[in-house]
Design a protein around this motif. Structure first.
Motif, mmCIF file in Angstrom:
data_model
loop_
_atom_site.group_PDB
_atom_site.id
_atom_site.type_symbol
_atom_site.label_atom_id
_atom_site.label_comp_id
_atom_site.label_asym_id
_atom_site.label_seq_id
_atom_site.Cartn_x
_atom_site.Cartn_y
_atom_site.Cartn_z
ATOM 1 N N SER A 1 2.160 1.507 -3.421
ATOM 2 C CA SER A 1 1.119 1.975 -4.361
ATOM 3 C C SER A 1 0.916 3.474 -4.261
ATOM 4 C CB SER A 1 -0.209 1.270 -4.074
ATOM 5 O OG SER A 1 -0.076 -0.102 -4.258
ATOM 6 N N LEU A 2 0.979 3.985 -3.031
ATOM 7 C CA LEU A 2 0.797 5.429 -2.825
ATOM 8 C C LEU A 2 1.942 6.205 -3.490
ATOM 9 C CD1 LEU A 2 -0.809 7.717 -1.395
ATOM 10 C CD2 LEU A 2 0.712 7.406 0.569
ATOM 11 N N TYR B 1 -10.632 5.180 8.065
ATOM 12 C CA TYR B 1 -10.359 5.605 6.684
ATOM 13 C C TYR B 1 -8.867 5.806 6.396
ATOM 14 C CZ TYR B 1 -15.346 6.334 7.029
ATOM 15 O OH TYR B 1 -16.677 6.129 7.237
ATOM 16 N N LEU C 1 -7.304 1.222 -5.093
ATOM 17 C CA LEU C 1 -7.639 2.650 -5.237
ATOM 18 C C LEU C 1 -6.442 3.449 -5.765
ATOM 19 C CD1 LEU C 1 -9.798 4.892 -4.546
ATOM 20 C CD2 LEU C 1 -8.539 5.190 -2.404
ATOM 21 N N PHE C 2 -5.293 3.241 -5.133
ATOM 22 C CA PHE C 2 -4.091 3.995 -5.535
ATOM 23 C C PHE C 2 -3.642 3.605 -6.941
ATOM 24 C CE2 PHE C 2 -2.944 4.263 -0.768
ATOM 25 C CZ PHE C 2 -3.751 5.381 -0.623
ATOM 26 N N PHE D 1 -5.292 4.289 5.838
ATOM 27 C CA PHE D 1 -4.743 2.963 5.510
ATOM 28 C C PHE D 1 -3.724 2.497 6.542
ATOM 29 C CE2 PHE D 1 -1.895 5.874 3.221
ATOM 30 C CZ PHE D 1 -0.646 5.370 3.534
ATOM 31 N N VAL E 1 0.847 -1.202 0.000
ATOM 32 C CA VAL E 1 0.000 0.000 0.000
ATOM 33 C C VAL E 1 0.884 1.253 0.000
ATOM 34 C CG1 VAL E 1 -1.808 1.269 1.205
ATOM 35 C CG2 VAL E 1 -1.849 -1.217 1.183
ATOM 36 N N HIS F 1 -7.130 -0.318 -0.716
ATOM 37 C CA HIS F 1 -6.271 0.860 -0.899
ATOM 38 C C HIS F 1 -5.301 0.666 -2.055
ATOM 39 C CE1 HIS F 1 -7.742 2.439 2.966
ATOM 40 N NE2 HIS F 1 -7.351 3.596 2.472
ATOM 41 N N ASP F 2 -4.780 -0.558 -2.152
ATOM 42 C CA ASP F 2 -3.904 -0.868 -3.301
ATOM 43 C C ASP F 2 -4.641 -0.593 -4.608
ATOM 44 O OD1 ASP F 2 -1.373 -1.638 -2.518
ATOM 45 O OD2 ASP F 2 -1.959 -3.697 -2.063
ATOM 46 N N ALA G 1 -9.113 -4.176 3.499
ATOM 47 C CA ALA G 1 -8.894 -2.723 3.533
ATOM 48 C C ALA G 1 -7.600 -2.364 2.799
ATOM 49 C CB ALA G 1 -8.832 -2.236 4.974
ATOM 50 N N LEU G 2 -6.566 -3.168 3.015
ATOM 51 C CA LEU G 2 -5.271 -2.884 2.362
ATOM 52 C C LEU G 2 -5.355 -3.137 0.855
ATOM 53 C CD1 LEU G 2 -2.876 -4.425 5.044
ATOM 54 C CD2 LEU G 2 -3.185 -1.997 4.538
#
Lengths: 280, 304
Positions: free
Chosen positions: A186-187, A229, A264-265, A231, A183, A261-262, A257-258
């Motif tokens: 990814s960010l 919300y 999403l990013f 990460f 994550v 986020h992966d 959740a992780l």
């Protein structure tokens, strides 16, 4: 050579990629040698948290305890090493002009961004596997094996995992560490698609990790509402397999959740990259 | 009818409120060495970037080999090699590895092909050296090696001699001609250097302020209504005095020859004027270079 192969090859031909491995190598050797040299003192300190309710005798420091302790470096140190490469994946090519070279070749932008993301994930995975292999391998050499005794945070209690359970649970903890670090990668990767320099994505991603971690740990009720919300709330997923009993529902929640986020990013990075005008 | 390899229709790009390129319609035929001329900032690079899919056009389309370059990207770009502005490569990789990586993005490349391409551009002995040790000229040659390696039908080069010394410029020009002559490759060559285009191109287009001013065969465009002449005379001083006395004759320069500018159709009158004044005229040559032409149609762009 496939596209992922080409991107991975390029990633591992840069000296910056090996900084992470060198840092992990140095840090783990230093940590374990210092613990070995001060074993009695360190054992005492380690047991202090456990000895309020129990009398601890004998050596509780072994490869598994050292691995569990080392995993705490995943909060700041390892994320920084991940962003060093992830934040560079696209922006460095934009800065050096090779992105132009790449994007006028036949493979589509979507294939290129997937290949770059895959190479970043491969690096992240290999770095954590290297960390795991080194700290367990050296731990076994210096401290031997045994049951894993650790203090569990939630609910607060002492946990004793017999060696037969400690081994797969520690390996699972490192596996989840890869997910948590992906994550961060990814960010940084997302930021890397936005700018034409490497420093911005590295600093940007690290600033977010640090701020989110601080916000996530500050004991203010008003912050409770936003924690789900962030990460970073789920990044300590690696601790969950070392609990006893393991709350698998919680593990699943953290993992989803992780992964979310992966996705999403990466989705945002993909969207930006395929539409990006290359002006430089 | 020659086969059109590259065609842009109404190609336009707007950055903010400014049109960088507006309604450009280009046609490049098979086998052409097509010079794409324009002063700095005319919109050449923006046009090339749209052709090569680096920029999304605000409007208009690009068709290469009869196919839309964005829709049939893979098929089209498999047959195209682009060298956009600086020849940037992975500086931490060797010349060989760069060609291997970049070549394999188009098709499976054999080791022999890479070695052969490096030999043609004179870089075989530096194959294993990292590109960070290469000069600008060597990087340009490596760019051309890339073009040779992937055997494209169309090579698009944006300012390929920019930043090179005269020797390097000549080498690149020779390699361009080699690509065209020996490999039958169509070349699209952008430049703000008129002599460069003049010396290699058979067709050309001129862009200024983002708009296409003219395109056609270099020979046709330069034929026109020539009004510049170079005269070799003796004695030169006396000739200059006579010419200066005529208000309809503009003396452009005096060196080994006298360069003059006159209205069309008055060349014979000048020659007669010199002869009747006992000036020996050993040559009287119509002179219209690409530079004259270019300056005229771009209204004297200052950065040429």
């Amino acid at each position: 050579m496939t596209l992922i192969g080409i991107e991975t090859f390029k990633t591992f031909r840069r000296w910056r990629t090996y900084l992470g491995f060198l840092a992990v190598l140095g840090a783990v050797i230093l940590l374990e040698v210092i613990v070995k040299l001060n074993l009695a003192h360190f054992s005492q300190a380690y047991a202090r948290g456990l000895s309020n309710e129990f009398v601890v005798s004998g050596n509780i420091i072994n490869a598994w305890a050292i691995a569990a302790f080392t995993l705490n470096s995943l909060y700041i140190h390892v994320p920084f090493l991940i962003t060093l490469v992830a934040g560079d994946m696209v922006s460095a090519e934009a800065a050096s002009g090779t992105l132009r070279l790449l994007l006028i070749r036949p493979p589509s932008r979507s294939r290129i961004i997937v290949a770059k993301y895959s190479a970043m994930m491969i690096y992240t995975g290999l770095l954590i596997i290297f960390l795991a292999a080194l700290c367990i391998g050296l731990g076994l050499l210096l401290f031997g094996t045994g049951d894993l005794i650790r203090f569990q945070v939630m609910p607060p209690q002492m946990v004793i995992l017999p060696q037969s359970i400690a081994v797969p649970r520690t390996l699972l903890a490192f596996l989840f560490a890869i997910l948590a670090m992906s994550v961060v990668g990814s960010l940084a990767f997302l930021f890397s698609t936005m700018v034409d320099n490497s420093i911005g994505p590295i600093i940007g991603a690290m600033a977010i990790v640090i701020v989110f971690t601080i916000v996530g740990t500050l004991p203010f009720e008003s912050l409770e509402a936003i924690r789900p919300y962030l990460f970073t709330t789920y990044m300590d997923i690696w601790q969950l397999p070392l609990d006893n009993p393991v709350n698998w529902l919680e593990v699943l929640k953290y993992a989803l959740a992780l992964i979310g986020h992966d996705a999403l990013f990466f989705g945002a990075a993909f969207f930006i990259f395929v539409r990006k005008d290359i002006k430089s | 009818m020659p086969e059109t390899i590259l065609r842009t229709e109404g190609l336009s790009k707007k950055f903010g409120q400014r049109w960088a390129v507006k309604d450009v319609n280009l046609e490049v035929n098979k086998g052409d060495i097509f010079g794409f001329l324009g002063p700095n900032g005319a919109g050449k690079s923006t046009t090339i970037r749209m052709i090569l899919t680096l920029l999304t056009p605000t409007s208009g389309s690009v068709r290469i080999f009869g196919k839309d370059v964005r829709r049939d990207r893979h098929e089209v770009l498999s047959r195209v090699c682009g060298i956009v502005e600086k020849p940037d490569f992975y500086i931490y990789l060797s010349a060989y590895r760069n060609l291997e990586v970049l070549g394999n993005l188009s098709r499976k490349i054999a080791k022999d092909e890479i070695v052969s391409a490096l030999e043609i551009v004179g870089l075989a002995s530096r194959a294993n050296d990292k590109v960070k040790t290469f000069s600008h000229g060597m990087k340009q040659r490596l760019g051309i090696a890339q073009a040779i390696l992937t055997k494209p039908d169309l090579v698009i080069m944006d300012e390929p001699t920019s930043g090179l010394d005269p020797q390097g410029m000549k080498e690149v020009r020779d390699l361009v001609l080699t690509l065209s002559r020996d490999h039958g490759t169509t070349i699209f060559l952008s430049s703000h250097l008129l002599t460069e285009v003049h010396s290699v191109a058979n067709r050309m287009a001129v862009l200024n302020h983002g708009e296409l001013i003219v395109q056609g065969k270099v020979s046709d465009l330069l034929k026109g209504d020539s009004s510049y002449y170079s005269i070799n005379v003796s004695p030169q001083d006396r000739a200059v005095e006579i010419l200066k006395a005529q208000p309809w004759i503009e003396i452009v320069s005096v060196a080994n020859e006298i360069d003059i500018h006159i209205d069309s159709g008055r060349a014979a009158e000048v020659n007669r004027l010199l002869v009747v004044n006992d000036i020996e005229v050993s040559s009287f040559t119509a002179k219209r270079t690409l530079e004259d032409y270019f300056l005229k149609i771009t209204e004297g762009a200052s950065d040429l």
